[in-house]
Design a protein around this motif. Sequence first.
Motif, short mmCIF file in Angstrom:
data_model
loop_
_atom_site.label_atom_id
_atom_site.label_comp_id
_atom_site.label_asym_id
_atom_site.label_seq_id
_atom_site.Cartn_x
_atom_site.Cartn_y
_atom_site.Cartn_z
N LEU A 1 0.82 -1.21 0.00
CA LEU A 1 0.00 0.00 0.00
C LEU A 1 0.86 1.26 0.00
O LEU A 1 0.39 2.34 -0.37
CB LEU A 1 -0.92 0.00 1.24
N ALA A 2 2.10 1.12 0.45
CA ALA A 2 2.97 2.29 0.51
C ALA A 2 3.46 2.73 -0.87
O ALA A 2 4.00 3.82 -1.03
CB ALA A 2 4.17 2.00 1.41
N LEU A 3 3.28 1.86 -1.85
CA LEU A 3 3.75 2.19 -3.19
C LEU A 3 2.87 3.27 -3.80
O LEU A 3 1.66 3.21 -3.74
CB LEU A 3 3.72 0.94 -4.09
N ALA A 4 3.48 4.26 -4.41
CA ALA A 4 2.69 5.29 -5.09
C ALA A 4 2.05 4.70 -6.31
O ALA A 4 2.52 3.73 -6.85
CB ALA A 4 3.61 6.45 -5.50
N VAL B 1 -7.30 1.82 -1.12
CA VAL B 1 -6.89 3.16 -0.72
C VAL B 1 -5.59 3.62 -1.37
O VAL B 1 -5.20 4.77 -1.20
CB VAL B 1 -6.74 3.23 0.82
N GLY B 2 -4.89 2.78 -2.09
CA GLY B 2 -3.65 3.17 -2.71
C GLY B 2 -3.46 2.44 -4.01
O GLY B 2 -4.18 1.50 -4.31
N LYS B 3 -2.48 2.88 -4.80
CA LYS B 3 -2.24 2.25 -6.09
C LYS B 3 -0.77 1.90 -6.21
O LYS B 3 0.10 2.72 -5.89
CB LYS B 3 -2.63 3.19 -7.23
N ALA B 4 -0.50 0.71 -6.68
CA ALA B 4 0.88 0.29 -6.90
C ALA B 4 1.43 0.92 -8.17
O ALA B 4 0.70 1.19 -9.11
CB ALA B 4 0.95 -1.23 -6.99
N ALA C 1 -7.29 -5.64 -6.76
CA ALA C 1 -6.92 -5.27 -8.13
C ALA C 1 -6.73 -3.76 -8.27
O ALA C 1 -5.80 -3.28 -8.92
CB ALA C 1 -7.99 -5.76 -9.11
N ALA C 2 -7.62 -3.00 -7.63
CA ALA C 2 -7.51 -1.54 -7.70
C ALA C 2 -6.22 -1.06 -7.06
O ALA C 2 -5.57 -0.13 -7.55
CB ALA C 2 -8.72 -0.91 -7.00
N LYS C 3 -5.83 -1.68 -5.97
CA LYS C 3 -4.61 -1.30 -5.26
C LYS C 3 -3.35 -1.70 -6.03
O LYS C 3 -2.37 -0.97 -6.05
CB LYS C 3 -4.59 -1.95 -3.87
N ASP C 4 -3.41 -2.87 -6.66
CA ASP C 4 -2.20 -3.47 -7.23
C ASP C 4 -1.96 -3.16 -8.70
O ASP C 4 -1.07 -3.74 -9.31
CB ASP C 4 -2.27 -5.00 -7.06
N ASN C 5 -2.75 -2.24 -9.28
CA ASN C 5 -2.62 -1.95 -10.71
C ASN C 5 -2.82 -3.21 -11.54
O ASN C 5 -2.04 -3.54 -12.43
CB ASN C 5 -1.25 -1.33 -11.03
#
Length: 339
Positions: free
Chosen positions: A24-27, A47-50, A81-85
């Motif tokens: 999750l820390a990945l921009a 909440v975040g995107k890789a 999927a949304a988080k991990d691109n």
Amino acid sequence: MTRTPLPRSRRIVPAVAVAAVAALALAGCSSNSGGKKAEESAGNVAVGKASTPRMTIAMVTHAPSGDTFWDTIRKGAEAAAAKDNVKLIYSNDENAGDQANLVQNAIDQKVDGIAVTLAKPDALKAVVATAEKAGIPVVGLNAGLGAWKQQKLLSFFGQDESVSGQALGSKLNGTGAKHALCVIQAQGDVNLEERCAGVKKTFSGKTDILYVNGTDMPSVKSTITARLKQDSSIDEVVTLGAPIALTAAQSVSESGSKVKIATFDLNKDLVSAIEKGTIQFAVDQQPFLQGYLAVDSLWLYKTNGNFSGGGEQPVLTGPAFVDKSNVDAVAEFAAKGTR
């Protein structure tokens, strides 16, 4: 919320959670099946995107149409999927042969990873081997605990259905129940058969099995109603899914009996029924978590070489009981469709 987690899950899940938090820390950039749309459909969990390279993951399940349990699994997969691109391709068919064809379609599309349920492992064995021969990593979720290692899947996410059935049977011993009717909505489904077998193993009373057609709810209701009218000694109905439990509640009302109902799995309406006392309790296996971890594990494997569970142990997501004493703890999330 009071839980009855299995010991192995306490050792395994934290490692996965740590890796997921690190991810999750990945921009990030947005997902094709993700972005704002996927976040909304997954209950705003992503909440975040890789910033890792774009990949495509297929999830192929044996879900019947209209079962909200599987909507929850899909929401978990969409959140990951949304988080991990990741572009997520979801498909399902309760017919094992057709499910195998869907897996083959994913192979033909040269996806980067496949998450699959093995409700009928023998029917999927050949196509899973084809995927592995093509260099496509495969993980299992929900169904197939007894087959995932034999079929050389990387990981498995779900609950031990025999253990969960035994836990329910033991809990019934404290309710005063003497004669349970365990309702199986899909004959031959290994998960469902193991649940009832587990109940029968630990429940000190009598356990009967009733097979119904889970795709035809009017038939389910009439079949359960007829059985309750036929045998007045039945004082407990055990169902293996929330829609079946809610239908069984109608059968109990129509039969005029005082039979109690316990079930496996949750949805929003089932949580409400527990709050009202229509349903005694449910065994929760956290389907959102199963979908999320299955997709996220494939992303971790492709981007960092991780094996969830070390490739040796399953990642257990249940069982845990939800009853009147703790239902408020999950009601908010159930209302969003994520529990």
